[in-house]
Design a protein around this motif. Sequence first.
Motif, PDB file in Angstrom:
ATOM      1  N   GLU A 339      23.646   6.957 -24.292  1.00  0.00           N
ATOM      2  CA  GLU A 339      22.860   6.168 -23.353  1.00  0.00           C
ATOM      3  C   GLU A 339      21.972   7.125 -22.556  1.00  0.00           C
ATOM      4  O   GLU A 339      22.078   8.341 -22.699  1.00  0.00           O
ATOM      5  CB  GLU A 339      23.799   5.386 -22.423  1.00  0.00           C
ATOM      6  CG  GLU A 339      24.720   4.426 -23.191  1.00  0.00           C
ATOM      7  CD  GLU A 339      25.832   3.853 -22.331  1.00  0.00           C
ATOM      8  OE1 GLU A 339      25.916   4.256 -21.142  1.00  0.00           O
ATOM      9  OE2 GLU A 339      26.604   3.030 -22.832  1.00  0.00           O
ATOM     10  N   ALA A 340      21.116   6.583 -21.725  1.00  0.00           N
ATOM     11  CA  ALA A 340      20.162   7.414 -20.978  1.00  0.00           C
ATOM     12  C   ALA A 340      20.866   8.456 -20.132  1.00  0.00           C
ATOM     13  O   ALA A 340      20.369   9.582 -19.977  1.00  0.00           O
ATOM     14  CB  ALA A 340      19.276   6.520 -20.112  1.00  0.00           C
ATOM     15  N   ASP A 341      22.030   8.121 -19.578  1.00  0.00           N
ATOM     16  CA  ASP A 341      22.727   9.041 -18.686  1.00  0.00           C
ATOM     17  C   ASP A 341      24.049   9.540 -19.262  1.00  0.00           C
ATOM     18  O   ASP A 341      24.896  10.051 -18.541  1.00  0.00           O
ATOM     19  CB  ASP A 341      22.976   8.380 -17.334  1.00  0.00           C
ATOM     20  CG  ASP A 341      23.852   7.133 -17.459  1.00  0.00           C
ATOM     21  OD1 ASP A 341      24.051   6.653 -18.601  1.00  0.00           O
ATOM     22  OD2 ASP A 341      24.333   6.654 -16.422  1.00  0.00           O
ATOM     23  N   TRP A 342      24.237   9.394 -20.573  1.00  0.00           N
ATOM     24  CA  TRP A 342      25.516   9.831 -21.163  1.00  0.00           C
ATOM     25  C   TRP A 342      25.363  10.096 -22.657  1.00  0.00           C
ATOM     26  O   TRP A 342      24.706   9.327 -23.371  1.00  0.00           O
ATOM     27  CB  TRP A 342      26.576   8.742 -20.959  1.00  0.00           C
ATOM     28  CG  TRP A 342      27.841   8.994 -21.757  1.00  0.00           C
ATOM     29  CD1 TRP A 342      28.844   9.870 -21.454  1.00  0.00           C
ATOM     30  CD2 TRP A 342      28.222   8.375 -22.993  1.00  0.00           C
ATOM     31  NE1 TRP A 342      29.826   9.831 -22.428  1.00  0.00           N
ATOM     32  CE2 TRP A 342      29.466   8.914 -23.384  1.00  0.00           C
ATOM     33  CE3 TRP A 342      27.627   7.408 -23.807  1.00  0.00           C
ATOM     34  CZ2 TRP A 342      30.126   8.524 -24.541  1.00  0.00           C
ATOM     35  CZ3 TRP A 342      28.286   7.024 -24.978  1.00  0.00           C
ATOM     36  CH2 TRP A 342      29.521   7.575 -25.327  1.00  0.00           C
ATOM     37  N   MET A 343      25.960  11.198 -23.113  1.00  0.00           N
ATOM     38  CA  MET A 343      26.064  11.506 -24.531  1.00  0.00           C
ATOM     39  C   MET A 343      27.532  11.812 -24.842  1.00  0.00           C
ATOM     40  O   MET A 343      28.186  12.518 -24.077  1.00  0.00           O
ATOM     41  CB  MET A 343      25.196  12.711 -24.916  1.00  0.00           C
ATOM     42  CG  MET A 343      23.709  12.452 -24.825  1.00  0.00           C
ATOM     43  SD  MET A 343      23.172  11.245 -26.063  1.00  0.00           S
ATOM     44  CE  MET A 343      21.492  10.940 -25.501  1.00  0.00           C
ATOM     45  N   PRO A 344      28.051  11.297 -25.947  1.00  0.00           N
ATOM     46  CA  PRO A 344      29.470  11.527 -26.232  1.00  0.00           C
ATOM     47  C   PRO A 344      29.811  12.964 -26.606  1.00  0.00           C
ATOM     48  O   PRO A 344      30.936  13.413 -26.380  1.00  0.00           O
ATOM     49  CB  PRO A 344      29.753  10.586 -27.406  1.00  0.00           C
ATOM     50  CG  PRO A 344      28.433  10.293 -28.020  1.00  0.00           C
ATOM     51  CD  PRO A 344      27.439  10.359 -26.905  1.00  0.00           C
ATOM     52  N   ILE A 345      28.847  13.708 -27.182  1.00  0.00           N
ATOM     53  CA  ILE A 345      29.117  15.079 -27.611  1.00  0.00           C
ATOM     54  C   ILE A 345      28.088  16.009 -26.984  1.00  0.00           C
ATOM     55  O   ILE A 345      26.886  15.785 -27.073  1.00  0.00           O
ATOM     56  CB  ILE A 345      29.091  15.200 -29.147  1.00  0.00           C
ATOM     57  CG1 ILE A 345      30.178  14.316 -29.761  1.00  0.00           C
ATOM     58  CG2 ILE A 345      29.272  16.654 -29.569  1.00  0.00           C
ATOM     59  CD1 ILE A 345      30.187  14.289 -31.273  1.00  0.00           C
ATOM     60  N   HIS A 346      28.594  17.058 -26.336  1.00  0.00           N
ATOM     61  CA  HIS A 346      27.742  18.042 -25.670  1.00  0.00           C
ATOM     62  C   HIS A 346      27.985  19.384 -26.360  1.00  0.00           C
ATOM     63  O   HIS A 346      28.890  20.140 -25.982  1.00  0.00           O
ATOM     64  CB  HIS A 346      28.126  18.117 -24.192  1.00  0.00           C
ATOM     65  CG  HIS A 346      27.192  18.905 -23.344  1.00  0.00           C
ATOM     66  ND1 HIS A 346      25.914  18.497 -23.040  1.00  0.00           N
ATOM     67  CD2 HIS A 346      27.351  20.108 -22.727  1.00  0.00           C
ATOM     68  CE1 HIS A 346      25.334  19.398 -22.268  1.00  0.00           C
ATOM     69  NE2 HIS A 346      26.186  20.388 -22.070  1.00  0.00           N
ATOM     70  N   PRO A 347      27.201  19.730 -27.419  1.00  0.00           N
ATOM     71  CA  PRO A 347      27.458  20.978 -28.152  1.00  0.00           C
ATOM     72  C   PRO A 347      26.839  22.189 -27.467  1.00  0.00           C
ATOM     73  O   PRO A 347      25.709  22.122 -26.961  1.00  0.00           O
ATOM     74  CB  PRO A 347      26.795  20.722 -29.515  1.00  0.00           C
ATOM     75  CG  PRO A 347      25.721  19.724 -29.239  1.00  0.00           C
ATOM     76  CD  PRO A 347      26.134  18.935 -28.027  1.00  0.00           C
ATOM     77  N   LEU A 348      27.590  23.299 -27.450  1.00  0.00           N
ATOM     78  CA  LEU A 348      27.111  24.547 -26.861  1.00  0.00           C
ATOM     79  C   LEU A 348      27.333  25.667 -27.877  1.00  0.00           C
ATOM     80  O   LEU A 348      28.482  25.976 -28.208  1.00  0.00           O
ATOM     81  CB  LEU A 348      27.860  24.865 -25.560  1.00  0.00           C
ATOM     82  CG  LEU A 348      27.722  23.853 -24.418  1.00  0.00           C
ATOM     83  CD1 LEU A 348      28.687  24.213 -23.290  1.00  0.00           C
ATOM     84  CD2 LEU A 348      26.290  23.829 -23.898  1.00  0.00           C
ATOM     85  N   HIS A 349      26.258  26.272 -28.352  1.00  0.00           N
ATOM     86  CA  HIS A 349      26.362  27.305 -29.383  1.00  0.00           C
ATOM     87  C   HIS A 349      26.219  28.693 -28.771  1.00  0.00           C
ATOM     88  O   HIS A 349      25.258  29.408 -29.013  1.00  0.00           O
ATOM     89  CB  HIS A 349      25.285  27.092 -30.454  1.00  0.00           C
ATOM     90  CG  HIS A 349      25.497  25.886 -31.298  1.00  0.00           C
ATOM     91  ND1 HIS A 349      26.654  25.687 -32.030  1.00  0.00           N
ATOM     92  CD2 HIS A 349      24.717  24.807 -31.539  1.00  0.00           C
ATOM     93  CE1 HIS A 349      26.564  24.540 -32.681  1.00  0.00           C
ATOM     94  NE2 HIS A 349      25.404  23.981 -32.390  1.00  0.00           N
ATOM     95  N   ARG A 350      27.184  29.075 -27.964  1.00  0.00           N
ATOM     96  CA  ARG A 350      27.205  30.440 -27.435  1.00  0.00           C
ATOM     97  C   ARG A 350      28.600  30.747 -26.903  1.00  0.00           C
ATOM     98  O   ARG A 350      29.402  29.839 -26.650  1.00  0.00           O
ATOM     99  CB  ARG A 350      26.170  30.632 -26.328  1.00  0.00           C
ATOM    100  CG  ARG A 350      26.375  29.804 -25.081  1.00  0.00           C
ATOM    101  CD  ARG A 350      25.249  30.064 -24.074  1.00  0.00           C
ATOM    102  NE  ARG A 350      25.412  29.308 -22.844  1.00  0.00           N
ATOM    103  CZ  ARG A 350      26.157  29.698 -21.805  1.00  0.00           C
ATOM    104  NH1 ARG A 350      26.824  30.836 -21.872  1.00  0.00           N
ATOM    105  NH2 ARG A 350      26.248  28.955 -20.718  1.00  0.00           N
ATOM    106  N   SER A 351      28.866  32.041 -26.758  1.00  0.00           N
ATOM    107  CA  SER A 351      30.151  32.456 -26.198  1.00  0.00           C
ATOM    108  C   SER A 351      30.176  32.197 -24.699  1.00  0.00           C
ATOM    109  O   SER A 351      29.129  32.162 -24.045  1.00  0.00           O
ATOM    110  CB  SER A 351      30.391  33.940 -26.462  1.00  0.00           C
ATOM    111  OG  SER A 351      30.447  34.207 -27.838  1.00  0.00           O
ATOM    112  N   HIS A 352      31.368  32.010 -24.163  1.00  0.00           N
ATOM    113  CA  HIS A 352      31.541  31.818 -22.721  1.00  0.00           C
ATOM    114  C   HIS A 352      32.598  32.789 -22.210  1.00  0.00           C
ATOM    115  O   HIS A 352      33.494  33.207 -22.949  1.00  0.00           O
ATOM    116  CB  HIS A 352      31.962  30.378 -22.416  1.00  0.00           C
ATOM    117  CG  HIS A 352      30.824  29.403 -22.490  1.00  0.00           C
ATOM    118  ND1 HIS A 352      30.219  29.073 -23.672  1.00  0.00           N
ATOM    119  CD2 HIS A 352      30.165  28.707 -21.520  1.00  0.00           C
ATOM    120  CE1 HIS A 352      29.245  28.199 -23.443  1.00  0.00           C
ATOM    121  NE2 HIS A 352      29.196  27.966 -22.149  1.00  0.00           N
TER     122      HIS A 352
END
Length: 465
Positions: A339-352
């Motif tokens: 939706e406009a204010d929500w995504m079910p998957i938030h992918p991050l391609h880097r080390s933390h």
Amino acid sequence: MGSEGRVVVVSNRAPSIFARPSAEERRALPVGGLVSSLRPFLEASGGIWMGWDGKPDGQEGAAPAKITEVEGIKLASVSLSRDEVGGFYDDFSNQTLWPLLHGFPRKTVINYDSYGVYRTVNWKYADALIDLLRPDDLVWVHDYHLIPLGSELRRLGWTGRLGFFLHIPFPPAEIFGILPWARQLLTCLFDYDLVGLQTRRYVRNLQESLGDELGAALIGDTVHHQDRTLRARSFPVGADVEAFREMALSQVPTPVSRFLEDFPKDRQLLIGVDRLDYTKGIIHRMQAIERLLENYPEMVGRVTLVQISAPSRINIPEYAEEREQVDSLAGRINGRFGEADWMPIHPLHRSHSQQDLTHLYQEADACLVTPLRDGMNLVAKEFIASQTSDPGVLVLSRFCGAAESMREALMINPYDFQGTASTIHRALTMPRSERQRRWEALFTDVSGHTARDWSYSFIAALGDS
């Protein structure tokens, strides 16, 4: 431990950061517990750590190691040429042994030339190390890159104590037997005084392969072949529990903590932390999230998976393909349900950093550790070590080594999307009393088998061999 001597560690790559960090510096480091668990033994004995310097610009063939000293510990760096890195590391280690040992024969590349380079580079490590050793040293070789190193050291005249630890799985005999050089590599293991694996299952798999390929016989916990013996035992790797507890109780702000402050309080947070690798089951995990949203429509707009996938082995085609598939699937699921204010998957391609991950672990309602196959998987243990007053739930693949002892996690089969979705829903709706009970049992297990306990138990067993 038995008679005293220096501890000498040999791994594929020399550690890039070795000076003892301050608490602030440690929080900023990427995750990795091998250095912290082995440093006390190296410091106490004035030991050596040998490995490749990470640069593909060395000379081919024999070359002395470059020695530097940090806090009384000698770092011995081996240089490799571009062709040696390609054949030894990219090809044989990571396109032959890695998929085969994880049980992915279809991804296994059989290349005789790369096997030749693999053996040559193992000789090169041994040739660089042998002149640095003293008779009472205790040599500990790490992982699948260096299986033949013990044999090469013995050929060069080393008669001292010699141990090997495999950090990744050992597969069933019928899978390992696919390798044309299975007999040769198994024979190399008899040159070690002690071979360690992550779980009892992997020990049984190794013993079965030794029987099938070499006709070796198991008597007690010792394998006998002709006039030689091999002792194989499980030594499960642990997490640096003290460090993660300390970071969990600190209030150090990071970019992730600011993200969490803005995270809506009426949404639930799922966390996945992996290297970007086909063995980690990231695509299967996302498909289970899709099934969760299909089967439990009340979860739409209410739950987000933050999936950290640190880049890995970017020169190998399978890994570039894995990233493309992860991004494509995340985009499709987000496009379907977002939706406009929500995504079910938030992918991050880097080390933390360790501190970033600790913040995420603390705030997560559930941590999804769902590899298709894994030697141990310390994320499961670090998640448990990071929990405080309101613990989240660990969802754990039955196909990783951590599942052998972490029985109070919610176990899943990552190939079963429907079952995994149901288990994630159970985790997100679990009463606090049950979450607390499960966490207490898991923390007892994790805190009783730390990274330092692991290294001490192996070194003690090798010293007594």
